[in-house]
Scaffold this active site. Structure first.
Site, PDB file in Angstrom:
ATOM      1  N   LYS A   1      41.992  48.995  41.113  1.00 33.44           N
ATOM      2  CA  LYS A   1      41.335  48.304  39.959  1.00 33.44           C
ATOM      3  C   LYS A   1      41.173  46.965  40.347  1.00 33.44           C
ATOM      4  O   LYS A   1      41.729  46.360  41.065  1.00 33.44           O
ATOM      5  CB  LYS A   1      42.494  48.171  38.913  1.00 33.44           C
ATOM      6  CG  LYS A   1      41.970  47.759  37.408  1.00 33.44           C
ATOM      7  CD  LYS A   1      43.023  47.848  36.559  1.00 33.44           C
ATOM      8  CE  LYS A   1      42.436  47.332  35.190  1.00 33.44           C
ATOM      9  NZ  LYS A   1      43.452  47.606  34.090  1.00 33.44           N
TER      10      LYS A   1
ATOM     11  N   SER B   1      42.343  49.321  29.921  1.00 38.12           N
ATOM     12  CA  SER B   1      41.147  48.724  30.771  1.00 38.12           C
ATOM     13  C   SER B   1      40.902  49.398  32.080  1.00 38.12           C
ATOM     14  O   SER B   1      39.977  48.959  32.748  1.00 38.12           O
ATOM     15  CB  SER B   1      41.481  47.368  30.856  1.00 38.12           C
ATOM     16  OG  SER B   1      42.692  47.001  31.502  1.00 38.12           O
TER      17      SER B   1
ATOM     18  N   SER C   1      46.971  50.400  29.238  1.00 38.01           N
ATOM     19  CA  SER C   1      45.454  50.387  30.011  1.00 38.01           C
ATOM     20  C   SER C   1      45.721  51.410  31.020  1.00 38.01           C
ATOM     21  O   SER C   1      44.522  51.501  32.016  1.00 38.01           O
ATOM     22  CB  SER C   1      45.419  48.976  30.734  1.00 38.01           C
ATOM     23  OG  SER C   1      44.942  48.219  29.673  1.00 38.01           O
TER      24      SER C   1
END
Length: 503
Positions: free
Chosen positions: A96, A171, A195
């Site tokens: 990420k 996210s 997330s």
């Protein structure tokens, strides 16, 4: 709703598309160690897959093909020289884009960091490299982790591989989409209020929010420091367990990382059974606002756990409904302080032709931050202001303490694990909630409580909606630092469902 068989078939398909062998991560690494597979060839194949599929999915914000191939050649050379390889030998992993990878642009999905090159590896990333994994690139995310759809990224939205008209969640939507589309077998995400778990649910993959401190936050670009966690994502619980074993453990750069020993999670998956275990089905997560198919599937999952020998009882957490409101006071408050560092002076983008220091600060932040980030900074600054600190921030902290205590009381009553949906609904359409932040915030209502209490919580596929064809996830929450039991329960659930499907 469709049964778990459809999800398990999807898992097998993703594995086959990634590895070409239909193998799990452990088997992929074993094949590399035995010399049955050249890592360079495997990585080249994965890079071709990404080039073919990511044009529409947009799971990645950056790829470093040359670096990945160089890593692969180095691992092949180590094996040829007789050096023992690590547990993730040659396994491709996506990271990420809020985790630092030395020498790579790390943006956290924001224009304000679009040219920031990380000078060091995050601890979790460094441990991947030590385990001989291959870092492919950085995945898309909501800006600074603020969002539930990966639509607030400054670099465009990611699409859900199950149905490209829908969001992948957020996210960590880029990481979930990269796995669900068969581009990578493993990815790192981060979870502040859901997330990792919510995108895992929306995309039909497995994601774990670890206990606070189980994995070091060193090298993570902070959103809310008391809530942020780094979490593993994969196609199966076994793959996630192996990845967690690699990245977990105390870190001298992070004073909040736990000194507790890291268990052998993979071995624990099959060490014993759930017979005699006591599970709680959280009634408060199955009421108004929850889609009927989601509710029915979670209740049906309880039957599977009874088949595994566990007892399942309905339980209540009285202050659960207040968790979301408290979270959206506390997280923005911490974000307003953490994001103050992005001022155009030390690193990141800087506005040009400014007239004064004040003008530099103002224009840099106005141009660099997106709409949702600005909204949360304003909310956080307001709740910390002298006139409202006690009314909002301190009250939210008290709610957090109450929720943590109520979780503890359930575990003290003998409950080993707690079951609930991951999200009230399946994935929603792209653009559907982008202009209504409150609706977007309410998508985290199921995942926020475990984050507030710092508990480990797993999202795993449990079925597919018969109306939309989209995945539905089951959430399993456990005691602090007891990821081993959470993962074991998820693995046994997964295996029994697979067996029932084959039967």
């Amino acid at each position: 709703m469709e049964p778990i068989c459809f999800v398990m078939a999807g898992v097998a398909g993703r594995r086959a598309r990634v590895s070409g062998l239909g193998a799990g991560v452990s088997e992929m690494a074993t094949a590399v160690r035995r010399g049955e597979v050249r890592v360079e060839d495997q990585v080249a194949k994965v890079l071709r897959t990404i080039a073919d599929r990511d044009a529409t999915i947009r799971a990645f914000v950056s790829l470093d093909a040359e670096r990945a191939l160089e890593q692969a050649r180095r691992i092949d050379a180590k094996r040829a020289s007789g050096v023992e390889l690590g547990p993730l030998a040659g396994v491709p992993v996506a990271v990420k884009d809020n985790l630092c990878v030395r020498g790579s642009v790390t943006t956290a999905g924001s224009r304000i960091l679009e040219n920031f090159v990380a000078p060091y590896d995050a601890t979790a990333v460094a441990r991947l490299v030590e385990a001989d994994a291959v870092i492919l690139g950085k995945t898309n995310m909501d800006e600074f982790g603020m969002g539930s759809s990966t639509e607030t990224s400054a670099f465009g939205a990611t699409r859900n591989p199950v149905n490209e008209e829908f969001v992948p969640g957020g996210s960590s939507g880029g990481s979930a989409a990269a796995i669900a589309s068969g581009m990578v077998p493993l990815a790192l995400g981060t979870d502040t209020g859901g997330s990792v778990r919510q995108p895992a649910s929306f995309c039909g993959v497995v994601g774990l929010k670890c206990s606070y401190g189980r994995v070091s936050r060193h090298g993570l670009l902070s959103y809310a420091s008391s809530l942020d966690t780094v979490g593993p994502m994969g196609t199966t619980v076994a793959d996630v367990a192996l990845l967690l074993r690699v990245i977990a453990g105390q870190c001298s750069f992070d004073g909040t990382s736990s000194p507790e020993p890291v268990p052998q999670y993979l071995e624990h998956l099959t060490a014993g059974s759930l017979r005699g275990r006591k599970l709680g089905l959280i009634d408060d997560t199955l009421g108004e606002g929850v889609d009927d198919e989601v509710r029915n599937l979670v209740e049906s999952s309880a039957v599977v756990f009874r088949e595994l020998g566990a007892t399942v009882e309905r339980v209540s957490i009285p202050n659960l409904a207040a968790a979301t409101a408290a979270y959206y006071v506390l997280a923005p408050a911490e974000a307003s302080a953490n994001l103050a560092r992005y001022d155009g002076i030390r690193y990141g983008s800087r506005a040009s032709d400014t007239l004064s220091v004040g003008d530099l600060y103002t224009r840099t932040r106005a141009e660099g931050f997106g709409k949702e980030v600005k909204r949360r900074i304003m909310v956080g600054t307001f709740s910390l202001s002298s006139g409202y600190y006690q009314s909002f921030y301190l009250r939210a902290q008290r709610v957090r303490g109450l929720i943590t205590q109520q979780f503890r009381e359930l575990f003290d009553q003998g409950f080993d694990l707690l079951l609930s949906p991951v999200s009230p609904t399946t994935a929603f359409r792209l653009g559907e909630k982008l202009d209504d932040p409150v609706k977007m915030y309410l998508d985290d209502v199921m995942t926020i409580p475990a984050s507030m209490a710092g508990l480990p919580s797993l999202s795993l596929p449990a079925g597919i909606s018969s109306r939309s064809g989209l995945p539905i996830g089951l959430q399993i929450t456990g005691r602090f630092l007891d990821e081993a039991t959470v993962l074991q329960a998820g693995h046994l659930f997964e295996e029994l469902c697979k067996k029932n499907c084959q039967g």
